[in-house]
Write a protein that holds these residues in place. Sequence first.
Motif, PDB file in Angstrom:
ATOM      1  N   LYS A  56       2.498   1.749  -3.386  1.00 53.13           N
ATOM      2  CA  LYS A  56       1.496   2.221  -4.356  1.00 53.13           C
ATOM      3  C   LYS A  56       1.251   3.727  -4.182  1.00 53.13           C
ATOM      4  O   LYS A  56       1.242   4.490  -5.149  1.00 53.13           O
ATOM      5  CB  LYS A  56       0.173   1.472  -4.126  1.00 53.13           C
ATOM      6  CG  LYS A  56      -0.090   0.457  -5.224  1.00 53.13           C
ATOM      7  CD  LYS A  56      -1.487  -0.135  -5.297  1.00 53.13           C
ATOM      8  CE  LYS A  56      -2.392  -0.075  -4.136  1.00 53.13           C
ATOM      9  NZ  LYS A  56      -3.394  -1.106  -3.986  1.00 53.13           N
ATOM     10  N   ALA A  57       1.086   4.119  -2.908  1.00 61.07           N
ATOM     11  CA  ALA A  57       0.789   5.520  -2.618  1.00 61.07           C
ATOM     12  C   ALA A  57       1.963   6.419  -3.013  1.00 61.07           C
ATOM     13  O   ALA A  57       1.779   7.519  -3.531  1.00 61.07           O
ATOM     14  CB  ALA A  57       0.458   5.679  -1.140  1.00 61.07           C
ATOM     15  N   LYS A  58       3.169   5.894  -2.774  1.00 64.85           N
ATOM     16  CA  LYS A  58       4.379   6.644  -3.122  1.00 64.85           C
ATOM     17  C   LYS A  58       4.379   6.972  -4.606  1.00 64.85           C
ATOM     18  O   LYS A  58       4.673   8.082  -5.030  1.00 64.85           O
ATOM     19  CB  LYS A  58       5.596   5.764  -2.806  1.00 64.85           C
ATOM     20  CG  LYS A  58       6.560   6.392  -1.812  1.00 64.85           C
ATOM     21  CD  LYS A  58       7.783   5.517  -1.662  1.00 64.85           C
ATOM     22  CE  LYS A  58       8.173   5.440  -0.206  1.00 64.85           C
ATOM     23  NZ  LYS A  58       9.060   4.344   0.110  1.00 64.85           N
ATOM     24  N   LYS A  59       4.030   5.965  -5.411  1.00 61.82           N
ATOM     25  CA  LYS A  59       3.994   6.132  -6.872  1.00 61.82           C
ATOM     26  C   LYS A  59       2.938   7.164  -7.259  1.00 61.82           C
ATOM     27  O   LYS A  59       3.166   8.011  -8.125  1.00 61.82           O
ATOM     28  CB  LYS A  59       3.651   4.786  -7.519  1.00 61.82           C
ATOM     29  CG  LYS A  59       4.883   4.071  -8.053  1.00 61.82           C
ATOM     30  CD  LYS A  59       4.486   2.973  -9.008  1.00 61.82           C
ATOM     31  CE  LYS A  59       5.592   1.934  -9.090  1.00 61.82           C
ATOM     32  NZ  LYS A  59       5.091   0.583  -9.213  1.00 61.82           N
ATOM     33  N   ARG A  60       1.781   7.056  -6.594  1.00 63.45           N
ATOM     34  CA  ARG A  60       0.644   7.907  -6.941  1.00 63.45           C
ATOM     35  C   ARG A  60       0.943   9.374  -6.612  1.00 63.45           C
ATOM     36  O   ARG A  60       0.699  10.263  -7.406  1.00 63.45           O
ATOM     37  CB  ARG A  60      -0.593   7.421  -6.193  1.00 63.45           C
ATOM     38  CG  ARG A  60      -1.874   8.047  -6.701  1.00 63.45           C
ATOM     39  CD  ARG A  60      -3.155   7.264  -6.352  1.00 63.45           C
ATOM     40  NE  ARG A  60      -3.019   6.104  -5.515  1.00 63.45           N
ATOM     41  CZ  ARG A  60      -3.487   6.026  -4.260  1.00 63.45           C
ATOM     42  NH1 ARG A  60      -4.087   7.050  -3.707  1.00 63.45           N
ATOM     43  NH2 ARG A  60      -3.337   4.912  -3.569  1.00 63.45           N
ATOM     44  N   PHE A  61       1.505   9.617  -5.435  1.00 60.81           N
ATOM     45  CA  PHE A  61       1.685  11.002  -4.988  1.00 60.81           C
ATOM     46  C   PHE A  61       3.038  11.611  -5.347  1.00 60.81           C
ATOM     47  O   PHE A  61       3.225  12.813  -5.218  1.00 60.81           O
ATOM     48  CB  PHE A  61       1.452  11.118  -3.483  1.00 60.81           C
ATOM     49  CG  PHE A  61       0.042  10.776  -3.081  1.00 60.81           C
ATOM     50  CD1 PHE A  61      -1.024  11.578  -3.486  1.00 60.81           C
ATOM     51  CD2 PHE A  61      -0.231   9.654  -2.313  1.00 60.81           C
ATOM     52  CE1 PHE A  61      -2.330  11.259  -3.126  1.00 60.81           C
ATOM     53  CE2 PHE A  61      -1.532   9.327  -1.945  1.00 60.81           C
ATOM     54  CZ  PHE A  61      -2.587  10.135  -2.358  1.00 60.81           C
ATOM     55  N   GLY A  62       3.969  10.777  -5.751  1.00 57.96           N
ATOM     56  CA  GLY A  62       5.290  11.281  -6.158  1.00 57.96           C
ATOM     57  C   GLY A  62       5.986  12.040  -5.049  1.00 57.96           C
ATOM     58  O   GLY A  62       5.972  11.626  -3.888  1.00 57.96           O
ATOM     59  N   ASN A 105      -3.666   6.045   6.996  1.00 55.79           N
ATOM     60  CA  ASN A 105      -4.311   5.200   5.997  1.00 55.79           C
ATOM     61  C   ASN A 105      -4.990   3.991   6.647  1.00 55.79           C
ATOM     62  O   ASN A 105      -4.362   3.206   7.361  1.00 55.79           O
ATOM     63  CB  ASN A 105      -3.273   4.732   4.967  1.00 55.79           C
ATOM     64  CG  ASN A 105      -3.906   3.861   3.901  1.00 55.79           C
ATOM     65  OD1 ASN A 105      -3.992   2.651   4.065  1.00 55.79           O
ATOM     66  ND2 ASN A 105      -4.370   4.468   2.826  1.00 55.79           N
ATOM     67  N   PHE A 122       4.625  12.999  -1.459  1.00 50.01           N
ATOM     68  CA  PHE A 122       4.203  11.922  -0.553  1.00 50.01           C
ATOM     69  C   PHE A 122       4.843  12.070   0.831  1.00 50.01           C
ATOM     70  O   PHE A 122       6.053  12.202   0.963  1.00 50.01           O
ATOM     71  CB  PHE A 122       4.578  10.561  -1.152  1.00 50.01           C
ATOM     72  CG  PHE A 122       4.142   9.392  -0.307  1.00 50.01           C
ATOM     73  CD1 PHE A 122       2.805   9.177  -0.012  1.00 50.01           C
ATOM     74  CD2 PHE A 122       5.081   8.499   0.194  1.00 50.01           C
ATOM     75  CE1 PHE A 122       2.407   8.103   0.761  1.00 50.01           C
ATOM     76  CE2 PHE A 122       4.694   7.419   0.974  1.00 50.01           C
ATOM     77  CZ  PHE A 122       3.349   7.226   1.259  1.00 50.01           C
ATOM     78  N   GLU A 137       0.842  -1.204   0.000  1.00 49.95           N
ATOM     79  CA  GLU A 137       0.000   0.000   0.000  1.00 49.95           C
ATOM     80  C   GLU A 137       0.876   1.253   0.000  1.00 49.95           C
ATOM     81  O   GLU A 137       0.592   2.226  -0.701  1.00 49.95           O
ATOM     82  CB  GLU A 137      -0.907   0.027   1.248  1.00 49.95           C
ATOM     83  CG  GLU A 137      -1.983  -1.043   1.274  1.00 49.95           C
ATOM     84  CD  GLU A 137      -3.035  -0.856   0.174  1.00 49.95           C
ATOM     85  OE1 GLU A 137      -3.261   0.288  -0.226  1.00 49.95           O
ATOM     86  OE2 GLU A 137      -3.589  -1.886  -0.280  1.00 49.95           O
TER      87      GLU A 137
END
Length: 511
Positions: free
Chosen positions: A123-129, A141, A132, A120
């Motif tokens: 994934k979040a790291k990728k999404r928020f760049g 979360n 994050f 998780e």
Amino acid sequence: MANNEDQFKKVISHAKEYGYIFGSSEIYDGLSAVYDYAQNGVELKKNIREYWWKSMVYMHQNIVGLDAAILMHPKTWKASGHVDAFSDPLIDNKDSKKRYRADVLIEDHAEKLENKAQKEITKAKKRFGDSFNEAEFVTTNARVLGYREKKAEMLQKVARLLEAEDLSGVKTLIEDLGIVCPVSGSKNWTDVKQFNLMFGTKLGASAESATDLYLRPETAQGIFVNFLNVQKTGRMKIPFGIAQTGKAFRNEIVARQFIFRMREFEQMEMQFFVRPGEEMKWYAYWKETRLKWHHSLGLGTENYRFHDHEKLAHYANAATDIEFKFPFGFKELEGIHSRTDFDLKAHEAHSGKKLQFFDPELKENYTPYVVETSIGLDRMFLAIFSNSLQEETLEDGSTRTVLRLPAILAPVKIAVFPLIKRDGLPELAKEIIEDLKWDYNVFYDEKDAVGKRYRRQDANGTPFCITVDHQTIEDKTVTIRHRDTMSQERIAISEISSLVAKSLSMKDWLQ
Ligand code: ATP
């Protein structure tokens, strides 16, 4: 170096390739969790043992050594608690016939939840760049919190069940969690049973008269049963210590991670006998002293940390581990335990002999309290070896593998090379060795170009290389090359010994 798993694989293969560690009886496909120390390994191990021994026995006027036998009277292990309490909870899968530690099965299962939490986060790291904020994410979360809560709950539950010795409860937990055998994939489990970790053997020739014995699972008990012998013959006064190194045996179930967890291993233990009530002072002293010893080797202070125990063994009133950052993470390297008077009292009760000290200052008899320092020699070997193995990129872009062992521990101290194999250079090199061999383990090599020979010694951990060339014949000087800096200097043959000696001074290292 790459990732930790790769680094660990490199450590294992390097240890074999350079003659440090082989699997036991390899020609018969080996014996699991048993290892042999090869030509270089035996030297490194001996040097570590000596570094420990001198720091304990020679540096403390009130610590003496002992070498007790591996085999001991069987009552020893009844008194120490090992017959009744030294066991792991085991469970078998009926389909694969594989055996597991029940608590480890549950811990591994719990770890899967942590992996889900990590996914998780990734994934979040990728999404928020770049925006994050990981610290905030893991505390808010819902998914991550849920996984981690479930994991903690599981671990607490198994700890509670084991504490209460509720083995059928442990089995029910495994069933409730739906844990499957990693080999057969089935949930067809036996009951959980306690399995004693001691290796049994027999003393005597005939089956009827033979006595059941155990191979010692720790060296400490040899010290306790000799407490009074040493105190009397050495005229020791409290506080004093007894140090011992030697083999110990444990029938470990989860035996992996190379020489980290072995079935036959070596311990270096020191039991320090003190006045009752003064044990916490000495516990603090030995915590500090032992950490200093570790730091003296220069493996990096950031690689050590204390882990104070909350849950104490039946014999202890304080305990800590010195953990080291192995390639697979921070793990116990050494234990420091305040063992109270548990062991001496237990041996008094089982033997009917008094194990007390008459304190001339207090004018009274008492059973001393004990503070113990206990370190695995093989684990120390792994800590040093894995930390020292490094791959460097040099200025010209090439890489070199170098084993930066602390010079005082290196198996071979000096390698001597003739630049070429003729013109009397080999003879001259051998003459130099004849002189150095009285004080140092020296290695001779004449094969391949000198540059290649240097690299071989870098990978072998040899701190100094000496090259003999044509100038040596004229002016009796040689080139000395330093492993760590790769720097070279020209020195007289007569200076080699003192220059090397300087870097091997126990006083300098320990201070
Ligand atoms: P662990 O929790 O890793 O099983 P332990 O707490 O049982 O270790 P102790 O009984 O305190 O270990 O033993 C003291 C030291 O002996 C440990 O710190 C470790 O360095 C070493 N040691 C213990 N068991 C093993 C083993 N199976 N193989 C190698 N070294 C070991």
